[in-house]
Design a protein around this motif. Sequence first.
Motif, short mmCIF file in Angstrom:
data_model
loop_
_atom_site.label_atom_id
_atom_site.label_comp_id
_atom_site.label_asym_id
_atom_site.label_seq_id
_atom_site.Cartn_x
_atom_site.Cartn_y
_atom_site.Cartn_z
N MET A 299 47.43 36.32 45.98
CA MET A 299 46.53 36.80 44.92
C MET A 299 47.34 37.45 43.79
O MET A 299 48.20 38.27 44.03
N LYS B 125 36.60 36.66 37.61
CA LYS B 125 36.73 37.50 38.82
C LYS B 125 37.40 38.80 38.40
O LYS B 125 38.51 38.79 37.86
N ILE B 126 36.70 39.90 38.67
CA ILE B 126 37.21 41.19 38.22
C ILE B 126 37.54 42.07 39.43
O ILE B 126 36.74 42.19 40.36
N LEU B 127 38.73 42.67 39.38
CA LEU B 127 39.08 43.69 40.36
C LEU B 127 38.83 45.03 39.67
O LEU B 127 39.27 45.22 38.53
N ASP C 224 44.38 35.55 39.29
CA ASP C 224 43.18 35.34 40.11
C ASP C 224 42.09 36.37 39.80
O ASP C 224 40.90 36.06 39.87
N TYR C 225 42.51 37.59 39.54
CA TYR C 225 41.56 38.67 39.23
C TYR C 225 42.05 39.42 38.01
O TYR C 225 43.26 39.64 37.86
N ILE D 79 47.09 39.65 40.25
CA ILE D 79 46.19 40.48 39.44
C ILE D 79 46.70 40.48 37.99
O ILE D 79 47.90 40.62 37.76
N ASN E 168 32.39 41.56 31.63
CA ASN E 168 31.70 40.67 32.58
C ASN E 168 30.66 39.81 31.85
O ASN E 168 30.55 38.61 32.07
#
Length: 308
Positions: free
Chosen positions: A1, A108-110, A70-71, A3, A99
């Motif tokens: 993953m 895709k949000i972290l 990915d995020y 970020i 968003n």
Amino acid sequence: MKIGIPRAFLYYKYHVLWETFFEELGIEYIVSPETNKDILKRGTMHAIDESCLSSKIYTGHVDYLIDKCDYIFIPRVATLGSHKDTVCSKFQAIYDVINNTYREKNLKILYYSIDVINKDTELKAFLKMGKFLGKKKVQIMKAYYIAKQAEKTAKMIDLNNQNNLFKSDNPKILIVSHPYNIYDEYVGKPITNTLKELGCEPILACVVDEKQARDKAKKISKTLPWTFNKELVGAIDIYKDKVDGIILASSFPCGPDSLVNEMIIRRFKGKPIINLTLDGQEGTAGLETRLESFVDIIKIRKNEVVNE
Ligand code: SF4
């Protein structure tokens, strides 16, 4: 993953904390590049019209990161600190705004959310985020405490470096501006660079003992609600006798700064003050001219005081 961290807004305040935390957990991350013309263009295209320049820049960094990770990491802060202070509504809303802006891209949000009024502390927020990243509580706690220590050390180094500037005989100019503005390559750095070229020492109000600054700010205004503005106002009180002039640099059209800058001009008398509005326009000729005139005034005043 992987970020993606937008190099904007809270990045400049918390990047050591975030980066150390992810590194300790073995999470790969990338940071968007310094703001440039392309990033600002992307942000201006996607941000809502009422956005301040700093929000547009943030949106531009998010836009840059889409498809490269990915995020995307978008923390949310509502209230924080022992005084349960609030922050500008742009920080509170940024998760939802981004968003919504990119809803068709299924972004895709972290995130983590700090809202001490509702008992969501920073530690709790990092624990939740670490759990989402699939880590065990003991690993998350360790990573968080190491990251906090790294953050503390980095702040101390910045403060020591800045305190050393006061030993110089050059005119010292206090720049009152949010870290995401003054450290930004595109909008803030031209100010510090020009001051240095003019033989001055730029002193940053955001480099300060934050707790001491917030306490000082309470004496200046009991009703000021925004914690980051409190830190800047308190910093003026801490540095005012050691500097020769003050620059207020705000992004256009910043609601909190426009109110707070008025208050600063009324409450802090005796030092030359100018108000600069950062609007992201290309070219720095206008900015340089204003800064040159301001520095001339300061140098004349300084010589008069020395010759008295
Ligand atoms: S404080 Fe001002 S510059 Fe910062 S996010 Fe809010 S409106 Fe924008």
